[in-house]
Scaffold this motif. Structure first.
Motif, PDB file in Angstrom:
ATOM      1  N   ASP A 134       0.831  -1.204   0.000  1.00 53.87           N
ATOM      2  CA  ASP A 134       0.000   0.000   0.000  1.00 53.87           C
ATOM      3  C   ASP A 134       0.865   1.252   0.000  1.00 53.87           C
ATOM      4  O   ASP A 134       0.529   2.260  -0.617  1.00 53.87           O
ATOM      5  N   GLU A 135       1.992   1.176   0.697  1.00 60.39           N
ATOM      6  CA  GLU A 135       2.894   2.319   0.776  1.00 60.39           C
ATOM      7  C   GLU A 135       3.702   2.498  -0.509  1.00 60.39           C
ATOM      8  O   GLU A 135       3.987   3.621  -0.927  1.00 60.39           O
ATOM      9  N   LEU A 136       4.075   1.385  -1.143  1.00 61.20           N
ATOM     10  CA  LEU A 136       4.959   1.457  -2.305  1.00 61.20           C
ATOM     11  C   LEU A 136       4.228   1.751  -3.617  1.00 61.20           C
ATOM     12  O   LEU A 136       4.843   2.247  -4.566  1.00 61.20           O
ATOM     13  N   VAL A 137       2.928   1.439  -3.700  1.00 62.50           N
ATOM     14  CA  VAL A 137       2.213   1.609  -4.961  1.00 62.50           C
ATOM     15  C   VAL A 137       2.318   3.061  -5.439  1.00 62.50           C
ATOM     16  O   VAL A 137       2.252   4.002  -4.646  1.00 62.50           O
ATOM     17  N   GLU A 138       2.529   3.236  -6.735  1.00 60.83           N
ATOM     18  CA  GLU A 138       2.665   4.568  -7.330  1.00 60.83           C
ATOM     19  C   GLU A 138       1.397   4.857  -8.133  1.00 60.83           C
ATOM     20  O   GLU A 138       1.225   4.357  -9.251  1.00 60.83           O
ATOM     21  N   PHE A 139       0.518   5.663  -7.567  1.00 57.51           N
ATOM     22  CA  PHE A 139      -0.780   5.904  -8.189  1.00 57.51           C
ATOM     23  C   PHE A 139      -0.657   6.590  -9.541  1.00 57.51           C
ATOM     24  O   PHE A 139      -1.506   6.416 -10.415  1.00 57.51           O
ATOM     25  N   ALA A 140       0.412   7.346  -9.750  1.00 57.68           N
ATOM     26  CA  ALA A 140       0.600   8.008 -11.039  1.00 57.68           C
ATOM     27  C   ALA A 140       0.823   6.996 -12.155  1.00 57.68           C
ATOM     28  O   ALA A 140       0.627   7.315 -13.336  1.00 57.68           O
ATOM     29  N   ARG A 141       1.232   5.760 -11.796  1.00 55.21           N
ATOM     30  CA  ARG A 141       1.503   4.720 -12.793  1.00 55.21           C
ATOM     31  C   ARG A 141       0.466   3.603 -12.745  1.00 55.21           C
ATOM     32  O   ARG A 141       0.631   2.589 -13.430  1.00 55.21           O
ATOM     33  N   ALA A 142      -0.570   3.750 -11.947  1.00 56.09           N
ATOM     34  CA  ALA A 142      -1.563   2.681 -11.775  1.00 56.09           C
ATOM     35  C   ALA A 142      -2.772   2.914 -12.675  1.00 56.09           C
ATOM     36  O   ALA A 142      -3.261   4.036 -12.811  1.00 56.09           O
TER      37      ALA A 142
END
Length: 410
Positions: free
Chosen positions: A38-46
């Motif tokens: 949850d901390e590592l996910v990059e929303f700009a790339r999701a």
């Protein structure tokens, strides 16, 4: 069905992650593991794929920097968290997500995209090819000894706390990164992946242990491992050790750590779960047949920008070759490229000159880190030599003295 792929809205993240979990079997992760992702996910790339108001696909990426031959650290999009709902398989959902992702990676100016595949055949049609391999070993600790090189006796091994030792272990890893193609420069937060140790996932093994190798008070290596006590009905011990990491800055430190895990009391089998193709344990052990090595592919590489990617690395010997590249999924790469380079650097530009070699972007990805030679692809009929004598120097140039390696998954 009309598939729409769009950026992931944070409000849909719980549903998105739930779909991902379901696609990989539906088993719930330990709280600490879920919290880390949850901390590592990059929303700009999701991204999320939708069929109307139904979320049917997931895909994301990580902004990695990866070592390439020559030691440069090159931006690489790390494809991750890819899934398609079982109700929408073979309907173009994955293709739509890969299309959107690669277009955006190109727009970001990143020359490479990389991934690990849950199933090997999936990503070839999108231009990815296996570029690193790893060796797993299951060593008979009763019959295998370590031939320690000079200086091993000067190395002190000592136990350390898992979190207490983390900065020293990360310093060792960081020192190794420039010297091995395929390694990622660890970004903040990623160091915690190596010490993630949910109790629910131990399968009878102990909590993760750490042993440091020191010389003159300086940490020069480390190993992280778990022990599983096993006893038969007669009371004979058949313990197992699972080594999750063994890294060292020199041969003596490596040998000292390897000797340590092979000499633990009550242990019969030591598993080295992830090692490079050229890992020194294969030479240090007294009997490699008692180590039961197994080989598998690991990191897949895709050149998003052929010119920039080929110019970002160096070549073992001087190379001057024109390659005719096929790339159906990213047609901006297709055509002829003039590659000139050597140990000091390279340039790669468009050309109208006659081609010396013909291949697809997949073969370039497979050879890019130096783990599979162009000659090997040619022997399989996947690279064609159009000018006699062109293949040999190019294949040698693309090689690497150090086997490429992916140290951890993503």
């Amino acid at each position: 069905m009309t598939t729409e792929v769009r950026k992931l809205d944070k409000a849909h993240y719980p549903q998105w992650y739930g779909n991902l979990t379901l696609a990989f079997g539906g088993l719930h992760e330990a709280e600490e593991e879920r919290a880390l992702w949850d901390e590592l996910v990059e929303f700009a790339r999701a991204f999320a794929a939708w069929d109307g108001d139904e979320l049917i696909g997931t895909a994301s990426g990580f902004a990695f920097r990866m070592t390439v031959p020559g030691g440069a650290s090159v931006p690489a999009n790390g494809v991750t968290m890819v899934s398609v709902a079982d109700t929408h398989r073979r309907q173009g959902v994955l293709t739509a997500m890969m299309r959107r992702q690669l277009d955006e990676v190109r727009a970001l100016g990143e020359p490479l995209s990389v991934l690990t595949a849950s199933e090997a055949p999936i990503y070839g049609r999108f231009g990815y090819e296996a570029a690193t391999r790893m060796v797993r070993a299951c060593i008979d600790a009763h019959r295998v000894r370590v031939a320690a090189p000079e200086g091993t006796e000067l190395v002190r091994v000592r136990r350390a706390g898992l979190l207490e030792s983390l900065p020293a272990c990360e310093a060792v890893y960081a020192a190794l990164v420039p010297g091995r193609p395929g390694l990622f420069a660890r970004q903040p937060g990623w160091e915690r992946l190596g010490v993630l140790d949910p109790e629910a996932d131990r399968a009878g093994f102990s909590a993760l242990r750490v042993v440091l190798a020191e010389r003159d008070g300086e940490v020069v290596g480390y190993t992280r491992f778990q022990v599983k006590p096993v006893w038969d009905a007669a009371g004979t011990p058949h313990g197992e050790v699972r080594v999750r990491a063994l890294e060292a800055l020199d041969p003596a430190a490596y040998a000292a750590l390897l000797r340590h895990v092979l000499s633990l009391d009550l242990v019969e089998t030591v598993e080295l779960s992830r090692t490079p193709l050229d890992a020194p344990w294969q030479t240090l052990v007294s009997d490699v047949r008692r180590c039961r090595p197994t080989l598998r592919e690991e990191l897949y590489v895709r050149l998003v920008d052929v010119g920039a990617a080929l110019a970002a690395r160096t070549y073992q010997v001087p190379v001057d070759v024109v390659v005719e590249v096929r790339d159906d999924f990213c047609p901006w790469n297709a055509g002829r490229w003039q590659l000139r380079g050597g140990p000091e650097g390279a340039e790669c530009v468009r050309t109208e000159d006659a081609a010396d070699l013909a291949l697809s972007v997949r073969e370039l990805g497979g050879a890019y880190l130096g783990g599979t030679s162009l000659a090997e692809f040619a022997a399989a009929g996947r690279v064609r030599e159009l000018r006699a004598g062109a293949l040999g120097p190019a294949s040698l140039g693309f090689g690497s003295q150090v086997a490429p390696f992916l140290a951890h998954g993503f």
